[in-house]
Design an enzyme around this catalytic site. Structure first.
Site, PDB file in Angstrom:
ATOM      1  N   GLU A 178     -10.426 -79.302 -57.591  1.00  0.00           N
ATOM      2  CA  GLU A 178      -9.545 -79.087 -58.741  1.00  0.00           C
ATOM      3  C   GLU A 178     -10.290 -78.557 -59.964  1.00  0.00           C
ATOM      4  O   GLU A 178     -10.875 -79.321 -60.729  1.00  0.00           O
ATOM      5  CB  GLU A 178      -8.832 -80.404 -59.108  1.00  0.00           C
ATOM      6  CG  GLU A 178      -7.905 -80.255 -60.316  1.00  0.00           C
ATOM      7  CD  GLU A 178      -7.135 -81.530 -60.681  1.00  0.00           C
ATOM      8  OE1 GLU A 178      -7.384 -82.582 -60.061  1.00  0.00           O
ATOM      9  OE2 GLU A 178      -6.298 -81.460 -61.585  1.00  0.00           O
ATOM     10  N   LYS A 220      -6.720 -77.121 -55.859  1.00  0.00           N
ATOM     11  CA  LYS A 220      -5.728 -77.615 -56.831  1.00  0.00           C
ATOM     12  C   LYS A 220      -5.976 -76.940 -58.178  1.00  0.00           C
ATOM     13  O   LYS A 220      -6.727 -77.454 -59.014  1.00  0.00           O
ATOM     14  CB  LYS A 220      -5.835 -79.141 -56.941  1.00  0.00           C
ATOM     15  CG  LYS A 220      -4.929 -79.753 -57.993  1.00  0.00           C
ATOM     16  CD  LYS A 220      -4.766 -81.249 -57.795  1.00  0.00           C
ATOM     17  CE  LYS A 220      -4.002 -81.873 -58.943  1.00  0.00           C
ATOM     18  NZ  LYS A 220      -3.601 -83.256 -58.686  1.00  0.00           N
TER      19      LYS A 220
HETATM   20  P1  13P Z   1      -0.866 -83.486 -63.820  1.00  0.00           P
HETATM   21  O1  13P Z   1       0.106 -82.934 -62.827  1.00  0.00           O
HETATM   22  O2  13P Z   1      -0.272 -84.511 -64.749  1.00  0.00           O
HETATM   23  O3  13P Z   1      -1.653 -82.413 -64.525  1.00  0.00           O
HETATM   24  O4  13P Z   1      -1.917 -84.344 -62.993  1.00  0.00           O
HETATM   25  C1  13P Z   1      -2.425 -83.845 -61.820  1.00  0.00           C
HETATM   26  C2  13P Z   1      -3.765 -84.391 -61.583  1.00  0.00           C
HETATM   27  O5  13P Z   1      -4.009 -85.025 -60.579  1.00  0.00           O
HETATM   28  C3  13P Z   1      -4.808 -84.134 -62.582  1.00  0.00           C
HETATM   29  O6  13P Z   1      -6.070 -84.418 -62.026  1.00  0.00           O
END
Ligand code: 13P
Length: 341
Positions: A178, A220
């Site tokens: 991510e 992500k």
């Molecule tokens: P949000 O969808 O609130 O941005 O959170 C996703 C997430 O796992 C952030 O690390």
């Protein structure tokens, strides 16, 4: 390393237009969410809230995975069923947040580096024993109209993401990678596209250098979207075109799935944008969701910590899961929000 197994876990999570619930808020983050509904962030309230989410009837049709936090991984229902077992039995794959948060990057004011690599091999082995089949690590990239992010911040963060992903694959745990380019600030959509492109390009070079196998990860990312304070906000169609273009240029086709974060978009906006992205045409990867706030904000607002509101909160949660799953198929329509209300 068994890449086929990691690849099938990734495919199972996003199969049949399913996505992920990110329920991995750290102690300080869940406190912020509970403060908004004037609820004390006690261990028992956190457990009750997660029980409400995970026991909602029907969510297994729309959720392929749930990301847990260390504490939640070790908790269970009031009648003693551990959360990872409960989810697995419902056909929802449990995962675990393994980063230890974004900290100030020394000598780079305003920028952040995510910590948590020390001892990660041992922690992954323990989480695997507790039932986790995938993991998550979030890198945070600050953006402004001129100077941020620095190249050093991008490189430091993708290096950490690649080391994390390699350790996960070694352990037989699917890594969710991510890199979040934040949507705070006044920058336009073009700047977000340029920075997101650069981050993804650096990220896949780092993953490759660390011998991470692309078939065995989920990406992500943020959507390509203007900063929240930007005077010119974008229509879903524009967000979708920019996001699809950026991903098609910088994400290898070998990656099985892309699961977006919501990053501060409203629940409805996150669903509309995901739907528009899926309507841009066919893509080599599944395009789905891994939302925290965009799935949970309506649930918290309905629940407010009170038992009497639990049924309505679960109804709202199931609806958000269903609408996002429809968005994965490009079959969402915002009239569905009114019908539900
Ligand atoms: P949000 O969808 O609130 O941005 O959170 C996703 C997430 O796992 C952030 O690390």
């Amino acid at each position: 390393m068994n890449i086929d197994e990691l690849n099938s876990t990734a495919r199972a999570i996003v199969a049949q237009h399913k996505g992920i619930l990110a329920a991995d808020e750290s102690g300080p983050t869940i406190k912020k969410r509970f403060d908004a509904i004037a609820l004390e962030s006690s261990e028992e309230n956190r457990r009750r809230y997660r029980e409400l989410l995970f026991t909602t009837d029907g969510i297994e049709q729309y959720l392929g995975g749930v990301i847990l936090y260390d504490e939640t991984m070790r908790q269970g229902t009031a009648d003693g069923r551990p959360f990872p077992d409960l989810l697995s039995k419902r056909g929802i794959i449990p995962g675990i947040k393994v980063d230890q948060g974004a900290k100030a990057l020394a000598l780079y004011p305003q920028e952040k580096i995510t910590e948590g690599l020390d001892g990660l091999r041992e922690r992954l082995a323990e989480y695997k024993r507790l039932g986790a089949r995938f993991a998550k690590w979030r890198a945070v990239i600050e953006i402004d109209e001129r100077d941020l992010p620095t190249l050093y911040c991008i490189r430091a963060n993708v290096h950490a993401l690649a080391r994390y992903a390699a350790l996960c694959q070694e352990a037989g745990i699917l890594p969710i990678v991510e890199p979040e380019v934040l949507m705070d600030g006044a920058h336009g959509i073009e700047r977000c596209e340029a920075i997101t492109s650069h981050v993804l390009e650096e990220l896949f070079a780092a993953l490759d250098a660390h011998r991470v196998v692309f078939e065995g990860i989920l990406l992500k990312p943020n959507m390509v979207i203007p900063g929240m304070k930007c005077a010119r906000q974008a229509q879903a169609r524009e967000v979708a075109a920019a996001t699809a273009r950026c991903l098609s240029r910088y994400v290898p086709a070998a990656v099985p799935g892309i699961v977006f974060l919501s990053g501060g978009q409203s629940a409805q906006e996150a669903t509309e944008n995901l739907n528009a992205i899926n309507r841009t045409g066919t893509h080599p990867w599944a395009l789905s969701f891994s939302y925290g706030r965009a799935l949970q904000a309506p649930v918290l607002a309905a629940w407010k910590g009170q038992e009497g509101n639990a049924k309505q909160a679960q109804k709202d949660f199931l609806l958000r899961c269903r609408l996002n799953s429809l968005a994965c198929a490009g079959k969402y329509d915002n009239n569905m929000e009114k019908e539900a209300a």
